[in-house]
Design a protein around this motif. Structure first.
Motif, PDB file in Angstrom:
ATOM      1  N   TYR A  75       0.823  -1.215   0.000  1.00 39.57           N
ATOM      2  CA  TYR A  75       0.000   0.000   0.000  1.00 39.57           C
ATOM      3  C   TYR A  75       0.856   1.264   0.000  1.00 39.57           C
ATOM      4  N   PHE A  76       2.035   1.177   0.617  1.00 37.95           N
ATOM      5  CA  PHE A  76       2.886   2.357   0.771  1.00 37.95           C
ATOM      6  C   PHE A  76       4.043   2.407  -0.218  1.00 37.95           C
ATOM      7  N   LYS A  77       4.046   1.530  -1.193  1.00 39.07           N
ATOM      8  CA  LYS A  77       5.088   1.586  -2.221  1.00 39.07           C
ATOM      9  C   LYS A  77       4.990   2.875  -3.033  1.00 39.07           C
ATOM     10  N   GLU A  78       3.776   3.287  -3.349  1.00 38.70           N
ATOM     11  CA  GLU A  78       3.558   4.505  -4.148  1.00 38.70           C
ATOM     12  C   GLU A  78       3.052   5.670  -3.300  1.00 38.70           C
ATOM     13  N   ARG A  79       2.687   5.401  -2.049  1.00 36.62           N
ATOM     14  CA  ARG A  79       2.195   6.444  -1.142  1.00 36.62           C
ATOM     15  C   ARG A  79       3.167   6.566   0.021  1.00 36.62           C
ATOM     16  N   ASN A  80       3.449   7.784   0.421  1.00 38.37           N
ATOM     17  CA  ASN A  80       4.261   7.970   1.608  1.00 38.37           C
ATOM     18  C   ASN A  80       3.506   7.409   2.809  1.00 38.37           C
ATOM     19  N   PRO A  81       4.178   6.723   3.722  1.00 39.23           N
ATOM     20  CA  PRO A  81       3.501   6.201   4.901  1.00 39.23           C
ATOM     21  C   PRO A  81       3.329   7.285   5.973  1.00 39.23           C
ATOM     22  N   SER A  82       2.692   8.359   5.585  1.00 37.69           N
ATOM     23  CA  SER A  82       2.382   9.453   6.503  1.00 37.69           C
ATOM     24  C   SER A  82       1.211   9.036   7.391  1.00 37.69           C
ATOM     25  N   SER A  83       0.993   9.757   8.461  1.00 37.87           N
ATOM     26  CA  SER A  83      -0.158   9.451   9.320  1.00 37.87           C
ATOM     27  C   SER A  83      -1.458   9.584   8.546  1.00 37.87           C
ATOM     28  N   GLU A  84      -1.508  10.507   7.588  1.00 40.22           N
ATOM     29  CA  GLU A  84      -2.707  10.661   6.764  1.00 40.22           C
ATOM     30  C   GLU A  84      -2.985   9.396   5.954  1.00 40.22           C
ATOM     31  N   HIS A  85      -1.938   8.874   5.310  1.00 41.50           N
ATOM     32  CA  HIS A  85      -2.122   7.663   4.506  1.00 41.50           C
ATOM     33  C   HIS A  85      -2.334   6.428   5.377  1.00 41.50           C
ATOM     34  N   ILE A  86      -1.724   6.403   6.549  1.00 41.90           N
ATOM     35  CA  ILE A  86      -1.958   5.289   7.473  1.00 41.90           C
ATOM     36  C   ILE A  86      -3.419   5.280   7.901  1.00 41.90           C
ATOM     37  N   ALA A  87      -3.958   6.444   8.249  1.00 38.34           N
ATOM     38  CA  ALA A  87      -5.368   6.529   8.633  1.00 38.34           C
ATOM     39  C   ALA A  87      -6.266   6.046   7.495  1.00 38.34           C
ATOM     40  N   ARG A  88      -5.945   6.418   6.269  1.00 36.92           N
ATOM     41  CA  ARG A  88      -6.756   5.989   5.128  1.00 36.92           C
ATOM     42  C   ARG A  88      -6.652   4.479   4.909  1.00 36.92           C
ATOM     43  N   PHE A  89      -5.442   3.941   4.991  1.00 34.26           N
ATOM     44  CA  PHE A  89      -5.263   2.505   4.842  1.00 34.26           C
ATOM     45  C   PHE A  89      -6.108   1.740   5.863  1.00 34.26           C
ATOM     46  N   LEU A  90      -6.033   2.163   7.120  1.00 35.64           N
ATOM     47  CA  LEU A  90      -6.802   1.491   8.170  1.00 35.64           C
ATOM     48  C   LEU A  90      -8.299   1.649   7.933  1.00 35.64           C
ATOM     49  N   PHE A  91      -8.724   2.854   7.539  1.00 31.73           N
ATOM     50  CA  PHE A  91     -10.137   3.111   7.248  1.00 31.73           C
ATOM     51  C   PHE A  91     -10.642   2.157   6.168  1.00 31.73           C
ATOM     52  N   GLU A  92      -9.937   2.108   5.042  1.00 27.79           N
ATOM     53  CA  GLU A  92     -10.385   1.282   3.917  1.00 27.79           C
ATOM     54  C   GLU A  92     -10.388  -0.199   4.282  1.00 27.79           C
ATOM     55  N   SER A  93      -9.376  -0.636   5.012  1.00 32.73           N
ATOM     56  CA  SER A  93      -9.298  -2.042   5.416  1.00 32.73           C
ATOM     57  C   SER A  93     -10.431  -2.402   6.371  1.00 32.73           C
ATOM     58  N   LEU A  94     -10.730  -1.507   7.302  1.00 28.64           N
ATOM     59  CA  LEU A  94     -11.812  -1.770   8.254  1.00 28.64           C
ATOM     60  C   LEU A  94     -13.179  -1.668   7.601  1.00 28.64           C
ATOM     61  N   ALA A  95     -13.353  -0.712   6.710  1.00 25.40           N
ATOM     62  CA  ALA A  95     -14.649  -0.554   6.033  1.00 25.40           C
ATOM     63  C   ALA A  95     -15.019  -1.827   5.283  1.00 25.40           C
ATOM     64  N   ALA A  96     -14.032  -2.484   4.690  1.00 24.12           N
ATOM     65  CA  ALA A  96     -14.295  -3.725   3.958  1.00 24.12           C
ATOM     66  C   ALA A  96     -14.797  -4.825   4.890  1.00 24.12           C
ATOM     67  N   ARG A  97     -14.456  -4.744   6.171  1.00 27.05           N
ATOM     68  CA  ARG A  97     -14.845  -5.765   7.139  1.00 27.05           C
ATOM     69  C   ARG A  97     -16.101  -5.400   7.939  1.00 27.05           C
ATOM     70  N   ILE A  98     -16.349  -4.108   8.134  1.00 27.50           N
ATOM     71  CA  ILE A  98     -17.363  -3.644   9.086  1.00 27.50           C
ATOM     72  C   ILE A  98     -18.634  -3.123   8.417  1.00 27.50           C
ATOM     73  N   ASN A  99     -18.475  -2.431   7.292  1.00 27.23           N
ATOM     74  CA  ASN A  99     -19.622  -1.734   6.711  1.00 27.23           C
ATOM     75  C   ASN A  99     -20.769  -2.681   6.372  1.00 27.23           C
TER      76      ASN A  99
END
Length: 125
Positions: A75-99
């Motif tokens: 996920y972070f190969k093309e995106r900097n692993p900033s806190s912003e991108h970390i929050a988005r990664f976690l959001f998208e991963s959780l949304a796939a499981r919870i929504n």
């Protein structure tokens, strides 16, 4: 509208590419993570989402980043692993499981220190 929130954490290392500052160097954080789920309907037990279910899903997602060098993860190969991108990664991963029809991940905040965080809200519902 109902809302539930959990707070957890993970530890990882990263460096920010093209940052022009100290954070370009390899370093790590103990991130605090806040996950907020909202919904418009409770189940028959009067619960939006069992806290245990939310914690388990979050633990499963955090296993992907905990004690990792984030820059090496796909996920972070093309995106900097900033806190912003970390929050988005976690959001998208959780949304796939919870929504579901009546509940959804509303936001994820990634705290890299006690006084600095980034929050991702995703698309409007």
């Amino acid at each position: 509208m109902y809302e539930v929130k959990i707070v957890t954490d993970f530890a990882a290392a990263h460096n920010l590419r093209n940052f022009r500052g100290r954070c370009e160097n390899l370093h790590g954080h103990n991130w605090k993570v806040e996950v907020v789920v909202r919904g418009d309907r409770l189940d028959q037990a009067g619960v939006l989402l069992d806290f245990g279910e939310l914690k388990q899903a979050t633990r499963q997602v955090l296993q992907q980043v905990d004690h990792q060098y984030l820059n090496d993860l796909p996920y972070f190969k093309e995106r900097n692993p900033s806190s912003e991108h970390i929050a988005r990664f976690l959001f998208e991963s959780l949304a796939a499981r919870i929504n579901g029809d009546h509940r959804w991940v509303f936001s994820v905040s990634a705290w890299e220190s006690k006084d600095s965080c980034a929050t991702y809200y995703g698309e409007s519902r």
